[in-house]
Design an enzyme around this catalytic site. Structure first.
Site, PDB file in Angstrom:
ATOM      1  NE  ARG A  85      19.627  40.446  18.378  1.00 43.49           N
ATOM      2  CZ  ARG A  85      19.943  40.284  17.097  1.00 43.49           C
ATOM      3  NH1 ARG A  85      20.912  39.468  16.762  1.00 43.49           N
ATOM      4  NH2 ARG A  85      19.293  40.931  16.156  1.00 43.49           N
ATOM      5  CB  SER A 129      10.310  45.342  19.950  1.00 42.54           C
ATOM      6  OG  SER A 129      11.482  45.171  19.209  1.00 42.54           O
ATOM      7  CG  ASP A 183      10.149  43.705  17.050  1.00 44.90           C
ATOM      8  OD1 ASP A 183       9.185  44.445  16.784  1.00 44.90           O
ATOM      9  OD2 ASP A 183      10.046  42.680  17.745  1.00 44.90           O
TER      10      ASP A 183
END
Length: 440
Positions: A85, A129, A183
């Site tokens: 994203r 992450s 994350d």
């Protein structure tokens, strides 16, 4: 007079119970997992023991949460699993507004080269992450890939440097990488913007992880003893040293052996969405072989790895009358000719697997909140947990089972769960905003 049918059903029920018994954890079982997690946390924080701890307890260098004075536009990038994203985050006096684009990551990028993987990255705050050894807010060495990634020439490298080099190749010279954030840390920060009590981040989706605010005096791997620092636990690897072998079933072992990282991320393989469907498939195979399901007929589709998706668990566990028809529909989609009894048994298997996952997650979280309470010398403590991840959000029973178990394991902690609706990207932008505010 007991009929032959009744005897057969009773024998079948006993065999099912014996098969599923290793998945059904008692409160003492969970208390033992909680104690083991606490033990591994202490090892991960210790300077002398850190290198060999299965829970790495990585310093994030995030020592401050938003105070409300942050202003400006921040670009954030979130790479954490199957999606990628890019977000534009605007922080004003009125609050936070965001615009984002989501891209699916194709396998050739996940498993190609590091150079390929970095071509599109244009962040200021970067949510990454995967387990990293951070040596500063904007410098982090990749320790290992997880969640199906195996891109070459990245492990051991500074991923922020790789990112900056990629930006230069694409001539995006105006972008300044301010912070790399896990994350889980990003989730805590994004929820912390709205709730100052949010000092824990939890991810339960494709993978699982947690972070929390630890006293600096307890962090043996970083100089200084004042204030607090957010610790990225990397608890997915809990048990890689064998301490959870007693709860690993034959089905868990089969799933573990078939992954690209056997023996690694063992706690994650018991808890997260990437693996639950595959655990169920292994149980269904065994039940079919024992003639407990599908009248023992050989099922070709059931032999296919990952054919039973974790999202099926959510559908199957909905407890209304319609659900059994939905179960039949799923089974027909898999070309499995199922009876009503097969559907009921399928639901029992799914419930056993997802309940265990939620309970184990709660045991890990109980170790965290109890440590925080003891750190602060409190008899009781109230704290909020920022949560993200599809398993927690979409499964009909997971969050309820987790919270119920947590209350049993940590009765002196009043824990509130906050859903991170906009994911971890917002948190990365907020870390960048706080760093910019502080002149870092």
């Amino acid at each position: 007079m007991v009929t032959a049918v009744a005897l057969r059903l009773a024998a079948q029920r006993q065999e099912v119970n014996e098969l599923l018994a290793p998945l059904r954890l008692t409160l003492p079982d969970l208390e033992k997992v909680q104690a083991l997690m606490r033990q591994e946390m202490e090892r991960g924080l210790g300077k002398a023991t850190h290198a060999n701890a299965s829970v790495r307890m990585l310093p994030s260098y995030v020592c401050n949460t938003p105070d409300g004075t942050e202003r400006g536009d921040f670009l954030a990038l979130d790479l954490g699993g199957t999606n990628f994203r890019v977000l534009l985050v605007r922080v004003t006096e009125e609050g936070i507004s965001m615009a984002s684009e989501i891209y699916v990551i194709p396998p050739p990028i996940m498993q190609g080269t590091g150079e390929n993987m970095m071509l599109q990255m244009l962040p200021l705050g970067f949510t990454f992450s995967f387990p990293c050894q951070q040596v500063g807010l904007d410098k982090a060495l990749l320790l290992t890939w997880t969640k199906g990634f195996s891109a070459s020439d990245c492990v051991g490298k500074d991923v922020v440097l790789l990112l900056r080099q990629a930006a230069e190749r694409k001539q995006h010279t105006a972008l300044k990488v301010v912070a790399l954030v896990n994350d889980t840390v990003g989730t805590m920060m994004s929820c912390g913007y709205d709730d100052p009590k949010c000092e824990i981040g939890l991810i339960v989706g494709t993978g699982t992880n947690a972070c929390y605010m630890e006293e600096m005096k307890n962090v043996g791997t970083v100089e200084g003893d004042q204030g607090r620092m957010c610790i990225n636990m990397e608890w997915g690897a809990f048990g890689d040293n064998g301490c959870l072998d007693h709860i690993f079933t034959q089905f868990d072992k089969l799933v573990d052996e078939s992954t690209i990282n056997p023996g690694k991320q063992r706690f994650e393989k018991l808890v997260s969405g990437m693996y639950l469907g595959e655990i169920v498939r292994q149980i269904l195979l065994e039940m079919t072989q024992r003639q407990l399901l599908f009248q023992g007929r050989h099922c070709t589709t059931l032999q296919t790895k990952n054919i039973f998706q974790t999202k099926f668990l959510s559908t199957i566990e909905l407890s209304n009358g319609l659900a059994l028809r939905q179960i039949r529909a799923i089974l027909q989609e898999l070309e499995l000719d199922a009876s009503f009894e097969d559907s009921v048994l399928m639901r029992e298997v799914c419930q056993a697997v997802s309940l265990r996952a939620a309970q184990l997650c709660a045991a890990g979280l109980a170790a965290v909140v109890e440590k925080m309470r003891e750190n602060r010398g409190l008899d009781t403590m109230s704290v909020s947990v920022g949560v993200d991840g599809t398993l927690y959000k979409l499964h009909p029973c997971f969050s309820q089972n987790l919270q119920k178990t947590l209350k049993e394991l940590a009765p002196n902690c009043n824990v509130t769960f906050l859903l991170s609706e906009d994911g971890s990207g917002k948190g990365a932008a907020l870390v960048a905003a706080v760093a910019t505010r502080a002149g870092l």
